[in-house]
Design an enzyme around this catalytic site. Structure first.
Site, PDB file in Angstrom:
ATOM      1  N   GLU A 142       0.938  -1.525   0.592  1.00  0.00           N
ATOM      2  CA  GLU A 142      -0.163   0.263   0.425  1.00  0.00           C
ATOM      3  C   GLU A 142       0.380   0.777  -0.033  1.00  0.00           C
ATOM      4  O   GLU A 142       0.579   2.063  -0.481  1.00  0.00           O
ATOM      5  CB  GLU A 142      -1.169  -0.268   1.114  1.00  0.00           C
ATOM      6  CG  GLU A 142      -2.165  -1.368   1.481  1.00  0.00           C
ATOM      7  CD  GLU A 142      -3.050  -1.408   0.421  1.00  0.00           C
ATOM      8  OE1 GLU A 142      -2.904  -2.386  -0.048  1.00  0.00           O
ATOM      9  OE2 GLU A 142      -2.604  -0.654  -0.849  1.00  0.00           O
ATOM     10  N   HIS A 231      -4.904  -6.160 -11.607  1.00  0.00           N
ATOM     11  CA  HIS A 231      -4.475  -7.656  -9.945  1.00  0.00           C
ATOM     12  C   HIS A 231      -3.990  -9.000 -10.637  1.00  0.00           C
ATOM     13  O   HIS A 231      -3.457  -9.393 -10.162  1.00  0.00           O
ATOM     14  CB  HIS A 231      -5.020  -8.007  -9.357  1.00  0.00           C
ATOM     15  CG  HIS A 231      -5.678  -6.049  -8.530  1.00  0.00           C
ATOM     16  ND1 HIS A 231      -6.214  -5.600  -8.835  1.00  0.00           N
ATOM     17  CD2 HIS A 231      -4.796  -6.339  -7.382  1.00  0.00           C
ATOM     18  CE1 HIS A 231      -6.443  -4.266  -7.720  1.00  0.00           C
ATOM     19  NE2 HIS A 231      -5.398  -5.110  -6.796  1.00  0.00           N
TER      20      HIS A 231
HETATM   21  C1  LIG Z   1      -3.216  -5.344  -0.744  1.00  0.00           C
HETATM   22  C2  LIG Z   1      -3.776  -6.535  -0.887  1.00  0.00           C
HETATM   23  C3  LIG Z   1      -4.341  -7.831   1.260  1.00  0.00           C
HETATM   24  C4  LIG Z   1      -5.374  -6.479  -0.988  1.00  0.00           C
HETATM   25  C5  LIG Z   1      -5.933  -8.030  -1.371  1.00  0.00           C
HETATM   26  C6  LIG Z   1      -7.408  -7.928  -1.833  1.00  0.00           C
HETATM   27  C7  LIG Z   1      -8.694  -8.084  -1.861  1.00  0.00           C
HETATM   28  N1  LIG Z   1      -9.360  -8.248  -2.576  1.00  0.00           N
HETATM   29  C8  LIG Z   1     -10.743  -8.341  -1.638  1.00  0.00           C
HETATM   30  C9  LIG Z   1     -11.530  -9.567  -2.099  1.00  0.00           C
HETATM   31  C10 LIG Z   1     -12.126 -10.117  -1.370  1.00  0.00           C
HETATM   32  C11 LIG Z   1     -12.189 -10.901  -1.298  1.00  0.00           C
HETATM   33  C12 LIG Z   1     -11.654 -12.424  -1.840  1.00  0.00           C
HETATM   34  C13 LIG Z   1     -11.779 -13.838  -2.020  1.00  0.00           C
HETATM   35  O1  LIG Z   1     -11.051 -14.681  -1.867  1.00  0.00           O
HETATM   36  O2  LIG Z   1     -13.341 -14.117  -1.225  1.00  0.00           O
HETATM   37  C14 LIG Z   1     -10.794 -11.710  -2.458  1.00  0.00           C
HETATM   38  C15 LIG Z   1     -10.755 -10.639  -2.798  1.00  0.00           C
HETATM   39  N2  LIG Z   1      -8.951  -8.075  -3.667  1.00  0.00           N
HETATM   40  N3  LIG Z   1      -6.970  -8.353  -3.200  1.00  0.00           N
HETATM   41  C16 LIG Z   1      -5.786  -5.906  -2.367  1.00  0.00           C
HETATM   42  O3  LIG Z   1      -4.692  -5.990  -3.851  1.00  0.00           O
HETATM   43  N4  LIG Z   1      -6.245  -4.236  -2.058  1.00  0.00           N
HETATM   44  C17 LIG Z   1      -5.949  -3.839  -3.608  1.00  0.00           C
HETATM   45  C18 LIG Z   1      -7.766  -2.677  -3.773  1.00  0.00           C
HETATM   46  C19 LIG Z   1      -7.117  -2.530  -4.452  1.00  0.00           C
HETATM   47  C20 LIG Z   1      -8.266  -0.870  -4.557  1.00  0.00           C
HETATM   48  C21 LIG Z   1      -8.134   0.199  -5.919  1.00  0.00           C
HETATM   49  N5  LIG Z   1      -7.507   1.208  -6.188  1.00  0.00           N
HETATM   50  C22 LIG Z   1      -4.781  -3.227  -3.603  1.00  0.00           C
HETATM   51  O4  LIG Z   1      -4.224  -2.598  -2.728  1.00  0.00           O
HETATM   52  O5  LIG Z   1      -4.521  -2.829  -4.950  1.00  0.00           O
HETATM   53 ZN   LIG Z   2      -2.873  -2.779  -5.559  1.00  0.00          ZN
END
Ligand SMILES: CC(C)[C@H](Cc1cn(Cc2ccc(C(=O)O)cc2)nn1)C(=O)N[C@@H](CCCCN)C(=O)O
Ligand SMILES: [Zn+2]
Ligand SMILES: [Ca+2]
Length: 308
Positions: A142, A231
């Site tokens: 982050e 992602h």
């Molecule tokens: C860093 C990390 C812990 C976090 C992980 C994450 C969480 N999610 C939502 C999510 C929710 C549920 C599940 C499931 O398996 O049921 C999987 C993923 N998607 N990615 C993540 O990757 N967050 C994004 C948030 C992006 C938001 C848009 N700018 C990022 O920082 O890139």
């Molecule tokens: Zn990210």
């Protein structure tokens, strides 16, 4: 009376003991590290972004039992120290900007993100995620989004967006510094399942993500399409970085220097995978010389994922 530095102690999300800098003022302690300019807040389970950053966390005796807060604060300090000691970068903007983290955002919120101004951590629902600040690679991921915004500012869509994601995964895992440390979020994902993670840099396919241009996913540039699969297609540059580290014998620190120099000296907001290849080759050339094993390794690393 003026505020003074203090050392707080407490347990993290996973029950581990740790100590960290706090501020003592009028008999109350605050989660504020004035040597690194860190402040840690709670949203008290509100999901209203207009109320951010929320309430600066305080405590009466400087023994802290809020694991999410303890980890958000201590891991932000570790990320700050990594950027300062390895790259001489003072905070994400290079100029000592305040690093603000808010925990307990929303209810059972299964995510963490940088909103352009600060970090936001959900508590997770307890089965998919535990509080998301409980992983150093996540906090590193982050804060690296903030570093990216203040440097190449890679647009968060399609290939530039996948590079944004990949650099955040790469730095997050370099900072976490584990042997074979190529998983993302393993410490806070599915507590009842061991060995899984959100993403694997060494084996993207294990999570359904591509590890080669032949499998690049042309997803729509919409929220539903994850802005063109930022992602997902990040698996390709992630795999290139792992190839580079594992075939060149380079140290993780030096591999990080190559990636950081590419990001901050050569890449721009619309850089694509080919531009990233050229930027990392140029950075390796600057640091190790044009006929170095590092330059050969980084060139081969990208070729192995179909770039170049
Ligand atoms: C860093 C990390 C812990 C976090 C992980 C994450 C969480 N999610 C939502 C999510 C929710 C549920 C599940 C499931 O398996 O049921 C999987 C993923 N998607 N990615 C993540 O990757 N967050 C994004 C948030 C992006 C938001 C848009 N700018 C990022 O920082 O890139
Ligand atoms: Zn990210
Ligand atoms: Ca990891």
């Amino acid at each position: 009376n003026k505020a003074t530095h203090a050392t707080g102690t407490g347990k993290g999300v996973l029950g581990d003991n740790k100590s960290f800098n706090t501020l003592s003022s009028s008999g109350t302690y605050y989660l504020q590290d004035s040597t690194r300019n860190l402040k840690t807040y709670t949203a008290r389970n509100s999901a209203n972004e207009n109320l951010l950053p929320g309430t600066l966390l305080s405590d009466s005796d400087n023994y802290w039992t809020d694991g999410a807060a303890v980890d958000a604060h201590t891991y932000a300090a570790e990320v700050y120290d990594y950027y300062k000691t390895k790259f001489n970068r003072n905070s994400f903007d290079g100029n000592g900007a305040a690093i603000k983290s808010t925990v307990h955002f929303g209810r059972n919120f299964n995510n963490a993100y940088w909103n352009g101004a600060q970090m936001i951590y959900g508590d997770g629902d307890g089965s998919t995620f535990v509080p998301l600040s409980g992983a150093l690679d996540v906090v590193g991921h982050e804060i690296t989004h903030a570093v990216i915004e203040r440097s190449a500012n890679l647009v968060y869509e399609n290939q530039s967006g996948a590079l944004n994601e990949s650099f955040a995964d790469v730095l997050g895992n370099l900072i976490e510094d584990r042997d074979n440390g190529w998983l993302l979020g393993e410490d806070i994902y599915t507590p009842s399942v061991s060995g899984d993670a959100l993403r694997s840099m060494s084996n993207p396919e294990s999570q359904g993500d591509p590890a080669h241009m032949d499998d690049y996913k042309n997803l729509p540039n919409t929220r539903e399409g994850d802005w063109g699969g930022v992602h997902t297609n990040s698996g390709i540059p992630n795999k290139a970085f792992v190839n580079f580290v594992e075939t060149s014998g380079i140290t993780r620190d030096n591999a990080g220097k190559v990636w950081y120099r590419a990001l901050t000296s050569y890449m721009t907001s619309r850089s694509d995978f080919d531009d990233a290849r050229n930027a990392t080759i140029q950075a390796a050339t600057d640091l190790f010389g044009s006929s170095s094993t590092e330059v050969t390794a980084v060139t081969n690393a990208w070729a192995a994922v179909g770039v170049g």
